[in-house]
Design a protein around this motif. Structure first.
Motif, PDB file in Angstrom:
ATOM      1  N   UNK A 404       0.737  -1.303  -0.009  1.00  9.93           N
ATOM      2  CA  UNK A 404       0.007  -0.006   0.065  1.00  9.93           C
ATOM      3  C   UNK A 404       0.724   1.110  -0.006  1.00  9.93           C
ATOM      4  N   UNK A 405       2.141   1.120   0.176  1.00  4.61           N
ATOM      5  CA  UNK A 405       2.936   2.118   0.071  1.00  4.61           C
ATOM      6  C   UNK A 405       2.914   3.112   1.345  1.00  4.61           C
ATOM      7  N   UNK A 406       2.307   2.624   2.414  1.00  3.76           N
ATOM      8  CA  UNK A 406       2.323   3.231   3.545  1.00  3.76           C
ATOM      9  C   UNK A 406       3.599   3.584   4.402  1.00  3.76           C
ATOM     10  N   UNK A 407       4.531   2.698   4.202  1.00  2.00           N
ATOM     11  CA  UNK A 407       5.799   2.921   4.804  1.00  2.00           C
ATOM     12  C   UNK A 407       7.180   2.164   4.168  1.00  2.00           C
ATOM     13  N   UNK A 408       8.157   2.572   3.869  1.00  2.00           N
ATOM     14  CA  UNK A 408       8.989   1.768   3.352  1.00  2.00           C
ATOM     15  C   UNK A 408       9.536   0.508   4.125  1.00  2.00           C
ATOM     16  N   UNK A 409      10.017  -0.407   3.336  1.00  2.00           N
ATOM     17  CA  UNK A 409      10.699  -1.678   4.064  1.00  2.00           C
ATOM     18  C   UNK A 409      11.609  -1.216   5.431  1.00  2.00           C
ATOM     19  N   UNK A 410      11.565  -1.869   6.479  1.00  2.00           N
ATOM     20  CA  UNK A 410      12.513  -1.475   7.391  1.00  2.00           C
ATOM     21  C   UNK A 410      11.695  -1.879   8.910  1.00  2.00           C
ATOM     22  N   UNK A 411      12.367  -1.466   9.917  1.00  2.58           N
ATOM     23  CA  UNK A 411      11.945  -1.521  11.312  1.00  2.58           C
ATOM     24  C   UNK A 411      10.323  -1.083  11.516  1.00  2.58           C
ATOM     25  N   UNK A 412       9.991   0.177  10.749  1.00  2.00           N
ATOM     26  CA  UNK A 412       8.631   0.698  11.029  1.00  2.00           C
ATOM     27  C   UNK A 412       7.651  -0.037  10.805  1.00  2.00           C
ATOM     28  N   UNK A 413       7.765  -1.299   9.436  1.00  2.00           N
ATOM     29  CA  UNK A 413       6.857  -1.729   9.339  1.00  2.00           C
ATOM     30  C   UNK A 413       6.334  -2.755  10.484  1.00  2.00           C
TER      31      UNK A 413
END
Length: 452
Positions: A404-413
């Motif tokens: 959905x493009x809500x967040x880039x790959x990484x810890x925030x996901x």
């Protein structure tokens, strides 16, 4: 020693007969006995298989004594085409493997030198001398293939009367192997009736320091065997009264809690998922008191349980399960709202939740006032909730957030996914995929606004 020595074969008087059954009458058993006889030897059942046959219990382990040297026994079995494992030739033991099961066959022997942990043995052709070195009277009963019994120390009477009695001088038997202290109480739990034999119990009390030389693993195994008995609480009380448990496992004190646990897991609940469980019973003995809702106590309980489990050399899986039981039980209450029950079932899983409920229930019932029928029904409802629980799965995954493009790959996901999961749990697992994705989008927007 010679296998065909007639004097040795008749050294024990015939005292009775039993009707062999189960593995005692299997064709493979007859092959083992015949192979030894073909070599000129005499074989007899001994120990647990005879004891259990006299009690009409299921026959599991088969121990056989014979008057052949261990190398002769091995050769005789191999000649008959029976697979043999030389499990302990130094101590006179080989194991025959057949379709019907395993047969542990040990040459008649006497102790030459003992130090409380290990024994140096010599082989003999005397059945009486072999019997004298055994621990308890009902473990020194021999039986021929046809059911003829040889009982030199009246062990059958002790078995019938529920009396666990050392052979000869109790102090001497214990000094040969200090683990016999724990075996005395374990057999009391399985075969004894109150009152416990005062002579044997007092001998155990006097020799208790010898248990410090026994490995933790052997102590753990004996305790687990004891806790598998139908009603171990009375014997555990005796172990405390005679100073055995305080000397080796001082944190195992809650026998009232154990007494309730053994009632719950063997009598009170008609739930096939609940069976006598030594680890859960161990947790009942260890069950902490104090404020059941104090989170600080909960953390202390977890650390103390993990430390105890590791000290007892439990496996990693057993350590985790034991610690979770002890930590979770204080958080369980029979008046939990249904949505809280479902939350705990989701987080813990049905099996762990059931463990915690049983432990909490036993701890509550062990303390006055007695549980009312209504309160017991509330506890039962928690057990039923575990039995009926259908696991649920979070409707979204990390890849949904990325797609959905809500967040880039990484810890925030991962952080967003955990937030969404808590939101989902707090709403009793009702939000679907679209609602959860909207929630994540709102969280991201709110976070961006805070940054501005």
């Amino acid at each position: 020693m010679t296998g065909g020595n007639k004097a040795a074969m008749t050294a024990l008087e015939v005292t009775g007969r039993l009707r062999p059954y189960g593995i005692m009458v299997a064709d493979d058993t007859a092959r083992v006995f015949d192979a030894i006889a073909q070599q000129g030897g005499c074989a007899r059942f001994v120990g647990g298989v005879v004891r259990d046959a006299l009690l009409k219990r299921d026959l599991v382990d088969v121990d056989i004594a014979c008057d052949l040297a261990p190398e002769e026994t091995q050769a005789a079995l191999e000649k008959a085409g029976i697979r043999v494992i030389p499990t302990g030739l130094k101590h006179g033991t080989v194991t025959a493997i057949a379709d019907a099961g395993a047969y542990e066959i040990t040459t008649l022997r006497v102790d030459v030198l003992t130090d409380g942990r290990h024994a140096e043995v010599a082989f003999t052709d005397s059945w009486l001398e072999d019997a004298k070195r055994r621990d308890f009277t009902f473990n020194a009963i021999y039986c021929d293939l046809d059911g003829t019994i040889y009982d030199p120390f009246d062990g059958e009477t002790d078995l019938r009367d529920g009396r666990v009695r050392f052979i000869g001088v109790a102090e001497n038997r214990i000094a040969e192997d200090f683990l016999r202290i724990l075996r005395f109480f374990r057999f009391q739990a399985w075969f004894g009736r109150p009152p416990i034999d005062p002579v044997g119990a007092e001998a155990c009390r006097k020799a208790v320091n010898g248990l410090h030389d026994i490995s933790v693993e052997r102590i753990r195994d004996e305790m687990f065997k004891l806790l598998r008995s139908r009603s171990p609480a009375g014997t555990i009380n005796d172990m405390i009264g005679f100073g055995i448990l305080p000397a080796i496992l001082p944190k195992l004190i809650h026998t009232d809690c154990l007494r309730i646990m053994q009632w719950l897991d063997s009598t009170a609940l008609a739930d096939p998922a609940i069976q006598p469980d030594p680890l859960r019973r161990l947790a009942a003995l260890f069950a902490p008191g104090g404020d059941r809702r104090n989170s600080d106590d909960d953390e202390d309980n977890l650390a103390a349980a993990e430390r105890f489990a590791r000290d007892l050399r439990l496996s990693n899986e057993e350590t985790d399960r034991f610690a979770e039981m002890v930590a979770h039980a204080p958080l369980i209450d029979p008046k939990l709202r249904p949505e809280i029950v479902r939350r705990d079932l989701y987080r813990m899983g049905a099996s762990a939740f059931r463990d915690a409920v049983l432990l909490a229930w036993s701890a509550r019932a062990a303390v006055p006032p007695r549980c009312t029928r209504a309160e017991n029904d509330e506890w039962k409802a928690l057990i039923e909730a575990a039995a009926n629980w259908q696991p649920v799965k979070l409707p979204i995954q990390g890849r949904d957030i990325l797609k959905a493009g809500l967040a880039p790959a990484g810890p925030r996901v991962g952080a967003l996914l955990r937030q969404a999961e808590e939101y989902w749990i707090d709403r009793d697992f009702q939000p679907g995929r679209d609602e959860l994705m909207d929630y994540i989008a709102r969280q991201i927007t709110a976070g961006d606004e805070e940054k501005e």
